[in-house]
Design a protein around this motif. Sequence first.
Motif, PDB file in Angstrom:
ATOM      1  N   THR A 194      -6.043  17.943  12.537  1.00 51.59           N
ATOM      2  CA  THR A 194      -5.144  17.682  13.780  1.00 51.59           C
ATOM      3  C   THR A 194      -4.713  16.343  13.654  1.00 51.59           C
ATOM      4  OG1 THR A 194      -7.000  16.997  15.101  1.00 51.59           O
ATOM      5  CG2 THR A 194      -6.444  19.387  15.184  1.00 51.59           C
ATOM      6  N   ASP A 195      -5.181  15.443  13.032  1.00 53.83           N
ATOM      7  CA  ASP A 195      -4.679  14.070  12.887  1.00 53.83           C
ATOM      8  C   ASP A 195      -4.748  13.619  11.416  1.00 53.83           C
ATOM      9  OD1 ASP A 195      -5.796  14.432  15.924  1.00 53.83           O
ATOM     10  OD2 ASP A 195      -4.301  12.869  15.889  1.00 53.83           O
ATOM     11  N   SER A 196      -4.077  12.539  11.064  1.00 52.08           N
ATOM     12  CA  SER A 196      -4.234  12.024   9.550  1.00 52.08           C
ATOM     13  C   SER A 196      -3.524  10.775   9.513  1.00 52.08           C
ATOM     14  CB  SER A 196      -3.461  13.013   8.524  1.00 52.08           C
ATOM     15  OG  SER A 196      -2.050  12.999   8.805  1.00 52.08           O
ATOM     16  N   GLN A 197      -4.224   9.973   8.529  1.00 55.57           N
ATOM     17  CA  GLN A 197      -3.766   8.552   8.447  1.00 55.57           C
ATOM     18  C   GLN A 197      -4.243   8.196   7.218  1.00 55.57           C
ATOM     19  OE1 GLN A 197      -6.016   6.260  11.286  1.00 55.57           O
ATOM     20  NE2 GLN A 197      -5.785   4.348   9.969  1.00 55.57           N
ATOM     21  N   VAL A 221       0.795   7.352  10.145  1.00 49.84           N
ATOM     22  CA  VAL A 221      -0.190   7.922  10.859  1.00 49.84           C
ATOM     23  C   VAL A 221       0.655   9.283  11.441  1.00 49.84           C
ATOM     24  CG1 VAL A 221      -1.444   8.315  13.221  1.00 49.84           C
ATOM     25  CG2 VAL A 221      -1.428   6.118  11.856  1.00 49.84           C
ATOM     26  N   SER A 222       0.318  10.372  11.093  1.00 50.43           N
ATOM     27  CA  SER A 222       0.863  11.904  11.688  1.00 50.43           C
ATOM     28  C   SER A 222       0.899  11.881  13.181  1.00 50.43           C
ATOM     29  CB  SER A 222       0.179  12.904  10.923  1.00 50.43           C
ATOM     30  OG  SER A 222      -1.053  13.162  11.539  1.00 50.43           O
ATOM     31  N   PRO A 223       2.059  12.574  13.606  1.00 48.81           N
ATOM     32  CA  PRO A 223       1.780  12.946  15.063  1.00 48.81           C
ATOM     33  C   PRO A 223       0.619  13.592  15.264  1.00 48.81           C
ATOM     34  CG  PRO A 223       3.426  13.953  14.112  1.00 48.81           C
ATOM     35  CD  PRO A 223       3.039  13.210  12.923  1.00 48.81           C
ATOM     36  N   THR A 224      -0.014  13.625  16.361  1.00 47.64           N
ATOM     37  CA  THR A 224      -1.216  14.389  16.522  1.00 47.64           C
ATOM     38  C   THR A 224      -0.767  16.037  16.652  1.00 47.64           C
ATOM     39  OG1 THR A 224      -3.301  14.616  17.997  1.00 47.64           O
ATOM     40  CG2 THR A 224      -1.292  13.864  18.955  1.00 47.64           C
ATOM     41  N   GLY A 250      -2.646  17.523  18.711  1.00 41.94           N
ATOM     42  CA  GLY A 250      -3.362  17.962  19.612  1.00 41.94           C
ATOM     43  C   GLY A 250      -4.533  18.986  19.263  1.00 41.94           C
ATOM     44  N   GLU A 277      -8.034   9.072   6.224  1.00 39.95           N
ATOM     45  CA  GLU A 277      -8.723   9.774   6.946  1.00 39.95           C
ATOM     46  C   GLU A 277      -7.989  10.956   7.578  1.00 39.95           C
ATOM     47  OE1 GLU A 277     -12.161   8.337   9.547  1.00 39.95           O
ATOM     48  OE2 GLU A 277     -10.584   8.370  11.027  1.00 39.95           O
ATOM     49  N   CYS A 278      -8.483  12.317   7.505  1.00 48.50           N
ATOM     50  CA  CYS A 278      -7.980  13.324   8.351  1.00 48.50           C
ATOM     51  C   CYS A 278      -9.305  13.759   8.990  1.00 48.50           C
ATOM     52  CB  CYS A 278      -7.824  14.344   7.003  1.00 48.50           C
ATOM     53  SG  CYS A 278      -6.446  14.210   5.944  1.00 48.50           S
ATOM     54  N   ALA A 279      -8.856  14.320  10.134  1.00 42.01           N
ATOM     55  CA  ALA A 279      -9.695  14.631  11.339  1.00 42.01           C
ATOM     56  C   ALA A 279      -9.059  15.884  11.899  1.00 42.01           C
ATOM     57  CB  ALA A 279      -9.878  13.327  12.264  1.00 42.01           C
ATOM     58  N   GLY A 280     -10.219  16.386  12.514  1.00 37.21           N
ATOM     59  CA  GLY A 280     -10.064  17.761  13.310  1.00 37.21           C
ATOM     60  C   GLY A 280     -10.938  17.769  14.691  1.00 37.21           C
TER      61      GLY A 280
END
Lengths: 295, 149
Positions: free
Chosen positions: B52-55, B89-92, B94, B130-133
């Motif tokens: 959902t998010d990445s940087q 940074v990608s848009p979130t 959500g 970093e990638c995050a969910g």
Amino acid sequence: MIRKSHMSIALAGLALFASSQAFACSTSLWGAGLTGGAGGAQAALGGVVAGQPNGGGGGTATRYSGVCGLRATTLGQMVQDGSPAAEAAYIARFYVHANMTSGTPVVFRAAEGAPDAANQPLISIQYNRANQQFEAVNRTGTVSAIGAASSALNNNFHHVHLSWTRATGALDVTVQGAGSSTPSATANLTGFSSTSGATGPDYAQLGWVAGTAAGQINVDAFESRRSTAIPRLCRGDANNSNSISVADRAAITAEIGGTLATGQPDANESGGVSVTDRAIVTALIGAGATCAGTH
Amino acid sequence: MKFIKTVVFASVVSLLSVSAASAGNFEAYSMVDQKSKRLVLVVSFAAGAEDTDSQVDFAIPNGYKLVSAKAKAADALCVQIPGNKIRVVSPTGGAKALAKAATDYCAFTFAAEKGLATSAKPVFVQSFVECAGLTGVKSCDVHVADITQ
């Protein structure tokens, strides 16, 4: 809520913990050095509630760090710890979210003696709702303002850090919160002398310790030491990784969806977690903020 | 400059077609325009299933100075940060995963400082990714290449 470990200098670590979101929040680490010991009869008083923002963990409380916090809604609801022993120097910090409609409740006290005997409240920190500022009260009842009026807005988390020295009777206090990247109040006070040259804090109390007021007090992340200032927790480090990154943003999203974050997701220190906190973390990421900084 | 971007974008698309789809994947391609001496870096991201998010952060190559950072997607962050680095940074997303299809997020343009031999291919070194969910940090890959002809 977390518990710091500084074995050589720790006086009392934080006494609320939860090993996972499925387990109850607890005050069992409080009460050391008092009658009954840790988790004993003097650990938590008046039905103070250890809980989570979503009502899990055994109650409802607003937290700053981790998944548990401590809530007091009436006078006398508090936790106590007797780890200190006639300290010559005492450094403590806590986060407090005062949501009051009136009054001046004492939210922290360090005292000489024992809670169940004659004692001397050496240092009291109270929240003046009318002026929206913190105040310090010495052993003789003299009240000293910490910063200016409106330096600690109601219904926000504030980090309160205090450092006391027996030799001088000096008390230095710093207040920072409500999403600010700089302290909102500092005070270098005198007149906080102990009863003798050999006495000092013997126990600490946190919650709604004294004072007539109306509202609720939430406290979290208490820590005390004999030396070395205690740094603030990293605001916006929602996943408790000691860094600011997109993983914090995802953790905030997860909390908005119902899964509590394990770090400090309340980036604007309002007492709740929302898309505003996520936007603030995005801004911190864009600014290259780190947990070594002062944001 | 427009020609350069077109070339870069086309190259990204062709190379991404062979990228693995299981983990989030940043693709960063740089190219030096020998005429203007400007260096362009385009960064794209293809999300893993739960991202959902990445940087990603890159160190700016020695001898170059950032002159512009353009977001290619709404709400993406394309900025310079302390330490002479750039951050993407990608848009979130959500609660929703980001697009699995490669999406251009940022285009950076750098100017070569006087005296720099731009015949040497610049190297963008990744310093953080970093990638995050919603359930935490996810695996994430970065591929960096210079495609200057």
